[in-house]
Design a protein around this motif. Structure first.
Motif, PDB file in Angstrom:
ATOM      1  N   ASN A  69      39.156  27.823  54.817  1.00 35.93           N
ATOM      2  CA  ASN A  69      39.281  26.880  53.712  1.00 35.93           C
ATOM      3  C   ASN A  69      40.700  26.330  53.612  1.00 35.93           C
ATOM      4  OD1 ASN A  69      38.692  25.392  51.381  1.00 35.93           O
ATOM      5  ND2 ASN A  69      39.445  27.055  50.084  1.00 35.93           N
ATOM      6  N   CYS A  70      40.891  25.129  54.177  1.00 30.10           N
ATOM      7  CA  CYS A  70      42.180  24.441  54.091  1.00 30.10           C
ATOM      8  C   CYS A  70      42.165  23.323  53.047  1.00 30.10           C
ATOM      9  CB  CYS A  70      42.564  23.845  55.443  1.00 30.10           C
ATOM     10  SG  CYS A  70      42.937  25.064  56.707  1.00 30.10           S
ATOM     11  N   ALA A  71      41.042  23.139  52.369  1.00 34.44           N
ATOM     12  CA  ALA A  71      40.932  22.051  51.401  1.00 34.44           C
ATOM     13  C   ALA A  71      41.670  22.406  50.119  1.00 34.44           C
ATOM     14  CB  ALA A  71      39.468  21.765  51.097  1.00 34.44           C
ATOM     15  N   ALA A  72      42.401  21.438  49.567  1.00 34.99           N
ATOM     16  CA  ALA A  72      43.108  21.667  48.302  1.00 34.99           C
ATOM     17  C   ALA A  72      43.600  20.346  47.739  1.00 34.99           C
ATOM     18  CB  ALA A  72      44.286  22.622  48.497  1.00 34.99           C
ATOM     19  N   ASP A  82      44.857  15.612  36.191  1.00 33.13           N
ATOM     20  CA  ASP A  82      43.395  15.753  36.144  1.00 33.13           C
ATOM     21  C   ASP A  82      43.023  17.185  36.526  1.00 33.13           C
ATOM     22  OD1 ASP A  82      40.684  15.453  36.124  1.00 33.13           O
ATOM     23  OD2 ASP A  82      40.614  13.779  37.534  1.00 33.13           O
ATOM     24  N   PRO A  83      43.277  18.133  35.623  1.00 40.48           N
ATOM     25  CA  PRO A  83      43.040  19.539  35.968  1.00 40.48           C
ATOM     26  C   PRO A  83      41.577  19.870  36.252  1.00 40.48           C
ATOM     27  CG  PRO A  83      43.574  19.298  33.634  1.00 40.48           C
ATOM     28  CD  PRO A  83      43.845  17.972  34.277  1.00 40.48           C
ATOM     29  N   ASP A  84      40.650  19.148  35.620  1.00 42.27           N
ATOM     30  CA  ASP A  84      39.238  19.448  35.856  1.00 42.27           C
ATOM     31  C   ASP A  84      38.822  19.109  37.288  1.00 42.27           C
ATOM     32  OD1 ASP A  84      38.931  20.339  33.269  1.00 42.27           O
ATOM     33  OD2 ASP A  84      38.244  18.407  32.514  1.00 42.27           O
ATOM     34  N   SER A  85      39.253  17.938  37.765  1.00 46.65           N
ATOM     35  CA  SER A  85      38.904  17.538  39.132  1.00 46.65           C
ATOM     36  C   SER A  85      39.578  18.434  40.161  1.00 46.65           C
ATOM     37  CB  SER A  85      39.294  16.081  39.367  1.00 46.65           C
ATOM     38  OG  SER A  85      38.520  15.218  38.567  1.00 46.65           O
ATOM     39  N   SER A  86      40.861  18.736  39.950  1.00 47.07           N
ATOM     40  CA  SER A  86      41.565  19.583  40.911  1.00 47.07           C
ATOM     41  C   SER A  86      41.018  21.006  40.896  1.00 47.07           C
ATOM     42  CB  SER A  86      43.068  19.583  40.623  1.00 47.07           C
ATOM     43  OG  SER A  86      43.349  20.075  39.331  1.00 47.07           O
ATOM     44  N   ARG A  87      40.611  21.467  39.744  1.00 46.13           N
ATOM     45  CA  ARG A  87      40.051  22.812  39.640  1.00 46.13           C
ATOM     46  C   ARG A  87      38.749  22.931  40.435  1.00 46.13           C
ATOM     47  NH1 ARG A  87      40.231  27.294  36.464  1.00 46.13           N
ATOM     48  NH2 ARG A  87      38.230  28.316  36.096  1.00 46.13           N
ATOM     49  N   ASN A  90      40.152  23.329  43.978  1.00 48.41           N
ATOM     50  CA  ASN A  90      41.076  24.452  44.165  1.00 48.41           C
ATOM     51  C   ASN A  90      40.504  25.803  43.756  1.00 48.41           C
ATOM     52  OD1 ASN A  90      42.994  22.687  45.128  1.00 48.41           O
ATOM     53  ND2 ASN A  90      44.118  22.546  43.200  1.00 48.41           N
ATOM     54  N   VAL A  91      39.502  25.803  42.883  1.00 45.15           N
ATOM     55  CA  VAL A  91      38.930  27.072  42.416  1.00 45.15           C
ATOM     56  C   VAL A  91      37.426  27.165  42.716  1.00 45.15           C
ATOM     57  CG1 VAL A  91      38.563  28.600  40.437  1.00 45.15           C
ATOM     58  CG2 VAL A  91      40.658  27.229  40.578  1.00 45.15           C
ATOM     59  N   ALA A  92      36.673  26.146  42.317  1.00 48.49           N
ATOM     60  CA  ALA A  92      35.214  26.231  42.476  1.00 48.49           C
ATOM     61  C   ALA A  92      34.791  26.272  43.945  1.00 48.49           C
ATOM     62  CB  ALA A  92      34.549  25.063  41.758  1.00 48.49           C
ATOM     63  N   VAL A  93      35.463  25.482  44.793  1.00 51.11           N
ATOM     64  CA  VAL A  93      35.101  25.472  46.217  1.00 51.11           C
ATOM     65  C   VAL A  93      35.362  26.827  46.874  1.00 51.11           C
ATOM     66  CG1 VAL A  93      35.722  24.517  48.478  1.00 51.11           C
ATOM     67  CG2 VAL A  93      35.212  22.987  46.570  1.00 51.11           C
ATOM     68  N   ARG A 138      48.557  27.955  38.947  1.00 51.71           N
ATOM     69  CA  ARG A 138      47.554  28.755  38.230  1.00 51.71           C
ATOM     70  C   ARG A 138      46.200  28.663  38.920  1.00 51.71           C
ATOM     71  NH1 ARG A 138      50.706  26.864  33.839  1.00 51.71           N
ATOM     72  NH2 ARG A 138      49.429  24.991  33.574  1.00 51.71           N
ATOM     73  N   GLN A 139      45.857  27.487  39.384  1.00 48.58           N
ATOM     74  CA  GLN A 139      44.578  27.331  40.088  1.00 48.58           C
ATOM     75  C   GLN A 139      44.564  28.097  41.401  1.00 48.58           C
ATOM     76  OE1 GLN A 139      43.783  23.120  40.405  1.00 48.58           O
ATOM     77  NE2 GLN A 139      43.596  22.850  38.196  1.00 48.58           N
ATOM     78  N   LYS A 140      45.663  28.057  42.143  1.00 50.00           N
ATOM     79  CA  LYS A 140      45.707  28.782  43.415  1.00 50.00           C
ATOM     80  C   LYS A 140      45.615  30.290  43.186  1.00 50.00           C
ATOM     81  CE  LYS A 140      45.849  27.170  46.880  1.00 50.00           C
ATOM     82  NZ  LYS A 140      44.734  26.629  47.697  1.00 50.00           N
ATOM     83  N   LEU A 141      46.278  30.784  42.153  1.00 55.05           N
ATOM     84  CA  LEU A 141      46.195  32.210  41.857  1.00 55.05           C
ATOM     85  C   LEU A 141      44.771  32.589  41.452  1.00 55.05           C
ATOM     86  CD1 LEU A 141      47.443  34.973  41.471  1.00 55.05           C
ATOM     87  CD2 LEU A 141      48.134  34.277  39.154  1.00 55.05           C
ATOM     88  N   GLU A 142      44.147  31.773  40.618  1.00 51.99           N
ATOM     89  CA  GLU A 142      42.777  32.072  40.219  1.00 51.99           C
ATOM     90  C   GLU A 142      41.841  32.042  41.422  1.00 51.99           C
ATOM     91  OE1 GLU A 142      39.251  30.622  37.137  1.00 51.99           O
ATOM     92  OE2 GLU A 142      41.205  29.634  37.081  1.00 51.99           O
ATOM     93  N   SER A 143      42.078  31.126  42.339  1.00 49.31           N
ATOM     94  CA  SER A 143      41.227  31.068  43.531  1.00 49.31           C
ATOM     95  C   SER A 143      41.336  32.353  44.342  1.00 49.31           C
ATOM     96  CB  SER A 143      41.592  29.853  44.389  1.00 49.31           C
ATOM     97  OG  SER A 143      42.814  30.034  45.078  1.00 49.31           O
ATOM     98  N   GLU A 144      42.544  32.866  44.483  1.00 49.33           N
ATOM     99  CA  GLU A 144      42.725  34.148  45.180  1.00 49.33           C
ATOM    100  C   GLU A 144      41.897  35.245  44.508  1.00 49.33           C
ATOM    101  OE1 GLU A 144      46.675  35.499  45.583  1.00 49.33           O
ATOM    102  OE2 GLU A 144      47.489  33.620  46.363  1.00 49.33           O
ATOM    103  N   GLN A 145      42.016  35.314  43.202  1.00 53.39           N
ATOM    104  CA  GLN A 145      41.328  36.370  42.453  1.00 53.39           C
ATOM    105  C   GLN A 145      39.824  36.258  42.602  1.00 53.39           C
ATOM    106  OE1 GLN A 145      43.085  35.416  38.664  1.00 53.39           O
ATOM    107  NE2 GLN A 145      44.839  36.782  38.964  1.00 53.39           N
TER     108      GLN A 145
END
Length: 305
Positions: A69-72, A82-87, A90-93, A138-145
């Motif tokens: 996963n290199c998409a971000a 636009d935190p909803d679109s980036s989330r 960055n997180v949902a995918v 914050r999104q990248k950290l949440e994605s890790e978790q």
């Protein structure tokens, strides 16, 4: 090995495609809107990653051995705007890919960032406490978790630093953006008090291929170049490497502009634990420079000076 790659047309994704192809792997690359050909891909598919149902259907159809996963959405300004679109990206995918990797018993390599740290420590270790200073971090950290909660036995997160390299568009990496600024005649201030540990994308990609091939390196790892440098020093060395005048950059400090005062002062990663287990070695900045070319959009300007 069949590898499903998201973000295949990006700076890192395109480098990974070529590195994995050289190792004999079959790489199926997903792009969002890129219409050109990405070298190294056995198959190139266009897919809106925000459509998680379509992503799931395609992944199940392909049945890969590994997912990378290199998409971000990696521009902090875009994440703030636009935190909803980036989330979603960055997180949902990565959350969806973690579920799929567990279902398919597939290796998952998820790319994260040094940006999850606050920049106040001299060196950051794998178990250092994250303190994300902005929405992107914050999104990248949440994605890790999320990834490791859902697929701990299959997932590897690789935290990467500022990346150097030659992108498909000629506009993505540090040196390319600097060349475009110089070609446009814009003043280019670079901070003397902001330190990063740059890494060439081909070097990071080689490490990622090894991680795909290994089953004993799950968890969170750091990868970067050999040394931490100020942005100003990077600019100076770029000018020297390409034989350009020193007047193209100006020494500056983060605090001189309130827009940048919040940026992390120093993001240095401890790469020794992973480097001790891989054949790929962290690179010196001089070796990274040798791989760079003048980006196509700035070649007319470069040839005229």
């Amino acid at each position: 090995m069949k590898i499903l790659l998201t973000g295949a047309s990006g700076l890192l994704g395109s480098a990974f495609a070529q590195a994995a192809n050289r190792r004999g792997h079959e790489v199926i690359g997903l792009v969002v809107s890129y219409s050109g050909k990405v070298d190294g891909l056995a198959t190139q598919r266009t897919l809106d990653l925000a459509d998680l149902n379509a992503l799931e259907s395609l992944t199940l159809e392909l049945f890969p051995d590994a997912i990378v996963n290199c998409a971000a959405i990696s521009d902090p300004g875009n994440c703030d705007a636009d935190p909803d679109s980036s989330r979603q990206i960055n997180v949902a995918v990565p959350q969806k890919l973690a579920l799929l990797s567990r279902h398919l018993f597939a290796t998952l390599i998820h790319i994260s960032s040094e940006q999850i740290f606050d920049g106040k420590a001299e060196l950051y270790y794998r178990d250092s406490q994250p303190s994300p200073p902005n929405e992107y971090a914050r999104q990248k950290l949440e994605s890790e978790q999320r990834v490791h909660e859902l697929a701990a036995e299959f997932a590897t997160t690789l935290r990467l630093p500022l990346l150097m390299g030659n992108s498909l568009s000629g506009e993505r990496s540090l040196h390319e953006r600097l060349f475009l600024s110089w070609a446009a005649g814009k003043p280019t201030p670079l901070f003397t008090d902001e330190y990063r540990q740059p890494c060439l994308v081909e070097n990071a990609a080689a490490a990622m291929v090894e991680l795909c091939e290994r089953q004993d390196l799950k968890g969170v790892h750091h990868w970067a170049g050999e040394k931490c440098l100020s942005r100003y020093e990077m600019g100076q060395r770029l000018l020297q490497h390409f034989g350009l005048p020193e007047s193209l950059i100006q020494a500056s400090e983060r605090g001189e502009d309130p827009r940048f005062a919040h940026r992390q002062a120093r993001l240095a990663l401890d790469v020794a634990p992973l480097a001790s287990k891989l054949k790929t070695r962290p690179q010196a900045f001089a070796d990274q420079l040798d791989a760079l070319i003048v980006p196509k959009p700035a070649r007319a300007w470069f040839n005229s000076i």
